[in-house]
Design an enzyme around this catalytic site. Structure first.
Site, PDB file in Angstrom:
ATOM      1  N   PHE A 137       0.852  -1.190   0.000  1.00  0.00           N
ATOM      2  CA  PHE A 137       0.000   0.000   0.000  1.00  0.00           C
ATOM      3  C   PHE A 137       0.890   1.243   0.000  1.00  0.00           C
ATOM      4  O   PHE A 137       2.036   1.181   0.462  1.00  0.00           O
ATOM      5  CB  PHE A 137      -0.931   0.004   1.221  1.00  0.00           C
ATOM      6  N   GLN A 197      -7.935  14.602   2.991  1.00  0.00           N
ATOM      7  CA  GLN A 197      -7.220  13.779   2.004  1.00  0.00           C
ATOM      8  C   GLN A 197      -8.050  13.552   0.734  1.00  0.00           C
ATOM      9  O   GLN A 197      -9.219  13.195   0.820  1.00  0.00           O
ATOM     10  CB  GLN A 197      -6.904  12.419   2.622  1.00  0.00           C
ATOM     11  N   HIS A 223      -8.198  11.128  -2.448  1.00  0.00           N
ATOM     12  CA  HIS A 223      -7.701   9.821  -2.873  1.00  0.00           C
ATOM     13  C   HIS A 223      -7.510   9.857  -4.387  1.00  0.00           C
ATOM     14  O   HIS A 223      -8.360  10.380  -5.105  1.00  0.00           O
ATOM     15  CB  HIS A 223      -8.728   8.756  -2.471  1.00  0.00           C
ATOM     16  N   LEU A 228     -15.036   4.966  -4.799  1.00  0.00           N
ATOM     17  CA  LEU A 228     -13.647   4.551  -4.723  1.00  0.00           C
ATOM     18  C   LEU A 228     -13.321   3.294  -5.527  1.00  0.00           C
ATOM     19  O   LEU A 228     -14.072   2.325  -5.519  1.00  0.00           O
ATOM     20  CB  LEU A 228     -13.275   4.288  -3.259  1.00  0.00           C
ATOM     21  N   GLU A 235      -7.062   1.675  -3.367  1.00  0.00           N
ATOM     22  CA  GLU A 235      -5.620   1.781  -3.599  1.00  0.00           C
ATOM     23  C   GLU A 235      -4.992   0.396  -3.804  1.00  0.00           C
ATOM     24  O   GLU A 235      -3.882   0.282  -4.337  1.00  0.00           O
ATOM     25  CB  GLU A 235      -4.977   2.478  -2.389  1.00  0.00           C
ATOM     26  N   ARG A 290      -0.857   9.247  -0.826  1.00  0.00           N
ATOM     27  CA  ARG A 290      -2.010   9.757  -1.571  1.00  0.00           C
ATOM     28  C   ARG A 290      -1.938  11.240  -1.886  1.00  0.00           C
ATOM     29  O   ARG A 290      -2.373  11.667  -2.954  1.00  0.00           O
ATOM     30  CB  ARG A 290      -3.275   9.489  -0.766  1.00  0.00           C
ATOM     31  N   HIS A 319     -11.758  12.109   0.330  1.00  0.00           N
ATOM     32  CA  HIS A 319     -11.798  10.751   0.852  1.00  0.00           C
ATOM     33  C   HIS A 319     -11.759  10.654   2.370  1.00  0.00           C
ATOM     34  O   HIS A 319     -12.505   9.898   2.969  1.00  0.00           O
ATOM     35  CB  HIS A 319     -10.614   9.989   0.268  1.00  0.00           C
ATOM     36  N   ARG A 367      -2.868  10.796   5.895  1.00  0.00           N
ATOM     37  CA  ARG A 367      -2.984   9.414   6.369  1.00  0.00           C
ATOM     38  C   ARG A 367      -2.457   8.432   5.328  1.00  0.00           C
ATOM     39  O   ARG A 367      -2.702   8.600   4.141  1.00  0.00           O
ATOM     40  CB  ARG A 367      -4.451   9.086   6.642  1.00  0.00           C
TER      41      ARG A 367
HETATM   42  C1  LIG Z   1     -14.771   3.826   0.077  1.00  0.00           C
HETATM   43  C2  LIG Z   1     -13.821   3.830   1.228  1.00  0.00           C
HETATM   44  C3  LIG Z   1     -12.828   2.872   1.302  1.00  0.00           C
HETATM   45  C4  LIG Z   1     -11.940   2.870   2.377  1.00  0.00           C
HETATM   46  N1  LIG Z   1     -10.971   1.914   2.438  1.00  0.00           N
HETATM   47  C5  LIG Z   1     -10.151   1.856   3.507  1.00  0.00           C
HETATM   48  C6  LIG Z   1      -9.194   0.815   3.637  1.00  0.00           C
HETATM   49  O1  LIG Z   1      -9.086  -0.096   2.809  1.00  0.00           O
HETATM   50  N2  LIG Z   1      -8.389   0.822   4.720  1.00  0.00           N
HETATM   51  C7  LIG Z   1      -8.469   1.775   5.686  1.00  0.00           C
HETATM   52  O2  LIG Z   1      -7.730   1.713   6.658  1.00  0.00           O
HETATM   53  N3  LIG Z   1      -9.387   2.776   5.598  1.00  0.00           N
HETATM   54  C8  LIG Z   1     -10.231   2.823   4.538  1.00  0.00           C
HETATM   55  N4  LIG Z   1     -11.161   3.830   4.455  1.00  0.00           N
HETATM   56  C9  LIG Z   1     -11.342   4.738   5.592  1.00  0.00           C
HETATM   57  C10 LIG Z   1     -12.069   4.009   6.715  1.00  0.00           C
HETATM   58  O3  LIG Z   1     -13.002   3.119   6.173  1.00  0.00           O
HETATM   59  C11 LIG Z   1     -12.800   4.962   7.646  1.00  0.00           C
HETATM   60  O4  LIG Z   1     -11.987   6.031   8.031  1.00  0.00           O
HETATM   61  C12 LIG Z   1     -13.246   4.236   8.919  1.00  0.00           C
HETATM   62  O5  LIG Z   1     -13.929   3.052   8.579  1.00  0.00           O
HETATM   63  C13 LIG Z   1     -14.117   5.135   9.769  1.00  0.00           C
HETATM   64  O6  LIG Z   1     -14.699   4.381  10.792  1.00  0.00           O
HETATM   65  P1  LIG Z   1     -15.586   5.108  11.879  1.00  0.00           P
HETATM   66  O7  LIG Z   1     -16.016   4.041  12.822  1.00  0.00           O
HETATM   67  O8  LIG Z   1     -14.866   6.264  12.415  1.00  0.00           O
HETATM   68  O9  LIG Z   1     -16.837   5.702  11.079  1.00  0.00           O
HETATM   69  P2  LIG Z   1     -17.903   5.095  10.051  1.00  0.00           P
HETATM   70  O10 LIG Z   1     -17.666   3.683   9.717  1.00  0.00           O
HETATM   71  O11 LIG Z   1     -18.014   6.075   8.944  1.00  0.00           O
HETATM   72  O12 LIG Z   1     -19.242   5.126  10.890  1.00  0.00           O
HETATM   73  C14 LIG Z   1     -19.873   6.336  11.267  1.00  0.00           C
HETATM   74  C15 LIG Z   1     -21.099   6.004  12.064  1.00  0.00           C
HETATM   75  O13 LIG Z   1     -21.641   7.186  12.616  1.00  0.00           O
HETATM   76  C16 LIG Z   1     -23.033   7.186  12.433  1.00  0.00           C
HETATM   77  N5  LIG Z   1     -23.476   8.587  12.461  1.00  0.00           N
HETATM   78  C17 LIG Z   1     -22.942   9.663  11.843  1.00  0.00           C
HETATM   79  N6  LIG Z   1     -23.637  10.767  12.150  1.00  0.00           N
HETATM   80  C18 LIG Z   1     -24.617  10.385  12.985  1.00  0.00           C
HETATM   81  C19 LIG Z   1     -25.675  11.066  13.648  1.00  0.00           C
HETATM   82  N7  LIG Z   1     -25.872  12.386  13.524  1.00  0.00           N
HETATM   83  N8  LIG Z   1     -26.515  10.347  14.427  1.00  0.00           N
HETATM   84  C20 LIG Z   1     -26.365   8.995  14.553  1.00  0.00           C
HETATM   85  N9  LIG Z   1     -25.392   8.318  13.956  1.00  0.00           N
HETATM   86  C21 LIG Z   1     -24.521   9.001  13.186  1.00  0.00           C
HETATM   87  C22 LIG Z   1     -23.255   6.474  11.129  1.00  0.00           C
HETATM   88  O14 LIG Z   1     -24.575   5.991  11.023  1.00  0.00           O
HETATM   89  C23 LIG Z   1     -22.220   5.356  11.255  1.00  0.00           C
HETATM   90  O15 LIG Z   1     -22.754   4.302  12.012  1.00  0.00           O
HETATM   91  C24 LIG Z   1     -12.058   3.857   3.388  1.00  0.00           C
HETATM   92  C25 LIG Z   1     -13.049   4.812   3.303  1.00  0.00           C
HETATM   93  C26 LIG Z   1     -13.902   4.821   2.217  1.00  0.00           C
HETATM   94  C27 LIG Z   1     -14.936   5.914   2.149  1.00  0.00           C
END
Ligand SMILES: Cc1cc2nc3c(=O)[nH]c(=O)nc-3n(C[C@H](O)[C@H](O)[C@H](O)COP(=O)(O)OP(=O)(O)OC[C@H]3O[C@@H](n4cnc5c(N)ncnc54)[C@H](O)[C@@H]3O)c2cc1C
Length: 599
Positions: A140, A253, A255, A265, A268, A299, A366, A408
């Site tokens: 990566f 960031q 992507h 997406l 990567e 990135r 991203h 990141r």
């Molecule tokens: C397409 C894509 C691919 C990615 N691939 C990778 C990868 O391969 N490797 C890597 O390390 N990272 C990757 N990332 C980044 C990584 O996935 C995220 O940064 C990480 O999963 C975020 O996790 P989180 O638990 O912080 O939030 P999230 O998984 O985004 O969850 C947010 C939560 O908050 C809730 N929420 C938000 N606002 C409210 C509200 N007002 N009221 C109630 N609930 C709310 C949502 O419902 C959800 O449950 C990727 C991101 C994307 C977009």
């Protein structure tokens, strides 16, 4: 059926992605009563969309000896030394962060990485495997070894399902499709939240001894983004409105490989598996920008290189705003085994089969490096002196702990969310079991939020009554044009005046749907208000930082300036807009002093 007007738990977690679910699972396991609210079904959280992998220095895979660091990969023989170390992972992360990451936090993350991947494995997570059955790893960007543990290109999906099941096992109560409207912080103590049950439209006070924000990222403020519709930065906006500062918000960031014209997406992992980037002349242009790392430079650098090619007229597609992603040489078998989702997305959204066609891509908003400042135990802090906001925690993408600094590295975010989600879970359980009490709520937070909804549903004053979608569209345009990959003083000032004008216009927003049940018109308006709130902080922070570092690139200040800017930005809300202060970066000056960042 209506809910009780007050709901109480020991711990309430807002967000059911990896960070929130890890925290809830651990607190539940520790015997604490936990409720998790999520505005989408928990398993629709954006964590589930992650494709490429989760970083850990397991050292299971290495380049075939004598083929150089970019050679074909093989499993490390059982009797050989592991090919990786947490120290190397730490250095790569610090360099990737352009020295803005806090090194104490990074050390914890990279050390815990190894344990947490095995913990996932023991909970039943279906990782891709090496021939002898160990967790497989791929390359990566910005990582100097093949360090990304993966499940084909469905990594986030399998991690989230694994941890969600465990949370259910430990008795965690999920409130699916509930929307947090507000957090109640009085005298620096957090007492609960106000939430909307989307199904019934009821506004409910949720009291807790500890509240955690795990609301994810905020790419939806830009026109082209890889982020889910739900990634509207509610959590950061709500915290900021409650007086909590936001840290390093200027670092967003982009992507390098979003689907051209859509932003969805293409992982990567495409480049990790050996994919090329080509301009309209068919050149592998990364040779000019990062000859040592080519397509696997970090990135920020690859996105800027693409944008430079596009700006200089070597883009592809009808408006010449695209770049080609070339996977053809990887071969059918490898693509079907390692990148099945990528192939499907390119087929569905661009109509091309990456097995024998080029896929048009472009940089896409991203990941948000900045967010709610928190300690390595997820404790939210109120200022640069790290004064705690008692009872308030944050982790995952909405938080800034800060392990990613100014940029990141791919696969470090699933890791960050898992490691610090878990730590926040332990910290909240200890806080509750240590005798924390439910605090009396004095404010009229429920009435205030009811009034917010009533206003949006009321008749518009004459000549007003705009739709939120128009305002959101204009915001996304100005953020893309003026606060994107390349920035300068004039463009950022333009963005700021646009945002302030849109904030004023938002006062005239009215919604068409006046029913309470599943009112998506109402949700759109509330989310737009949040986008306007944090976008102002992004732009004010970016205007102040007169240097280029990581993902924040100022064409008018193209150099990194450690003398003045080796520090975190903290933004507090005031009636006149964000007020900035600054916080020191945690640096081990002997081991990892700042260096020039070259690839
Ligand atoms: C397409 C894509 C691919 C990615 N691939 C990778 C990868 O391969 N490797 C890597 O390390 N990272 C990757 N990332 C980044 C990584 O996935 C995220 O940064 C990480 O999963 C975020 O996790 P989180 O638990 O912080 O939030 P999230 O998984 O985004 O969850 C947010 C939560 O908050 C809730 N929420 C938000 N606002 C409210 C509200 N007002 N009221 C109630 N609930 C709310 C949502 O419902 C959800 O449950 C990727 C991101 C994307 C977009």
């Amino acid at each position: 059926m209506s809910n009780p007007s007050v709901i109480t738990h020991d711990v309430i977690v807002v967000g059911a992605g990896l960070a929130g679910t890890w925290a809830a699972m651990i607190a539940g396991e520790q015997g604490v009563d936990v409720g998790v609210i999520s505005k989408v079904h928990p398993l629709r959280s954006h964590s589930g969309a992650a494709q490429g992998g989760i970083a850990a220095a397991l050292g299971n895979v290495r380049p075939v000896p004598n083929t150089g660091p970019d050679g074909p990969l093989e499993q490390v023989p059982p009797d050989a030394e592991p090919y990786d170390s947490w120290e190397l992972h730490m250095f790569d992360t610090i360099k990737g962060s352009d020295w803005l990451g806090d090194q104490d936090a990074i050390e914890i993350m990279v050390k815990d990485a190894i344990e947490i991947v095995y913990e996932y494995e023991h909970m039943g997570c279906v990782f891709s495997r090496t021939p002898d059955g160990r967790v497989a790893q791929r390359r990566f960007g910005g990582h100097s070894t093949p360090r990304a543990c993966y499940s084909a290109d469905w990594t986030g999906h399998v991690l989230l399902h694994t941890i969600h099941e465990q949370a259910l096992k430990h008795g965690v109560r999920f409130y699916s499709e509930w929307y947090a409207l507000d957090v109640i912080v009085e005298d620096n103590v957090c007492k609960g939240i106000v939430a909307l049950d989307i199904l019934t439209g009821q506004v409910v006070l949720m009291r807790a001894k500890a509240v955690m924000f795990a609301t994810g990222g905020y790419g939806r403020a830009w026109k082209i983004t890889s982020n889910a519709l739900a990634n509207t930065g509610d959590g950061v906006a709500i915290a900021y409105n409650a007086g909590v500062p936001l840290m390093d918000m200027e670092f967003v960031q982009f992507h390098p490989t979003g689907v051209y014209g859509h932003g969805i997406l293409l992982s990567e992992a495409c480049r990790g598996e050996g994919g090329y980037l080509l301009n309209s002349k068919g050149e592998r242009f990364m040779e000019r920008y990062a000859p040592g790392k080519m397509e696997l430079a970090p990135r920020d650098l690859v996105s800027r290189s693409e944008q430079t090619e596009i700006d200089e007229g070597r883009g592809v597609g009808p408006d010449k705003q695209g770049i080609w992603l070339d996977l053809r040489h990887l071969g059918r078998e490898k693509i079907l085994e390692r990148l099945p989702q990528v192939r499907e997305i390119a087929l569905n959204f661009s109509g091309v089969d990456v097995i024998d066609e080029l896929a048009p891509i472009q940089p896409t908003a991203h990941y948000s490096m900045g967010g709610i400042p928190a300690t390595v135990d997820g404790q939210v802090i109120a200022d640069a002196q790290s004064t705690p906001v008692v009872g308030l925690y944050a982790a995952g993408e909405c938080a800034c702990i800060s392990v990613h600094g100014a940029n990141r590295l791919g696969t470090n975010s699933l890791l960050d969310a898992s490691v610090f989600g878990r730590r926040a879970g332990y910290a909240m359980a200890a806080f509750v079991k240590g005798g924390a009490r439910l605090q009396p709520v004095e404010s009229d937070a429920v009435a205030r939020n009811e009034a917010r909804i009533t206003r949006l549903m009321s008749d518009a004053p004459a000549g007003k009554g705009e739709s939120w979608s128009q305002i959101a569209a204009e915001l996304k345009s100005t953020m893309t044009d003026n606060a994107g990959i390349f920035r300068d003083d004039a463009r950022l000032r333009q963005a700021l005046s646009d945002i302030r004008r849109l904030q004023e216009r938002f006062q005239g927003v009215r919604i068409m749907d006046h029913s309470r049940r599943f009112n998506t018109d109402l949700l759109g308006a509330l989310e737009t208000e949040h986008l306007l709130t944090f976008s102002e902080v992004v732009v004010v922070s970016a205007l102040a930082r007169t240097e280029s570092r990581g993902a924040h690139y100022r064409t008018d200040y193209a150099k990194r300036d450690d003398e003045h800017w080796l520090k975190h930005t903290m933004a507090h809300k005031s009636p006149d807009g964000p007020v900035l202060s600054f916080k020191d970066v945690n640096i081990n000056w002997e081991k990892y002093p700042p260096q020039e960042r070259k690839y």
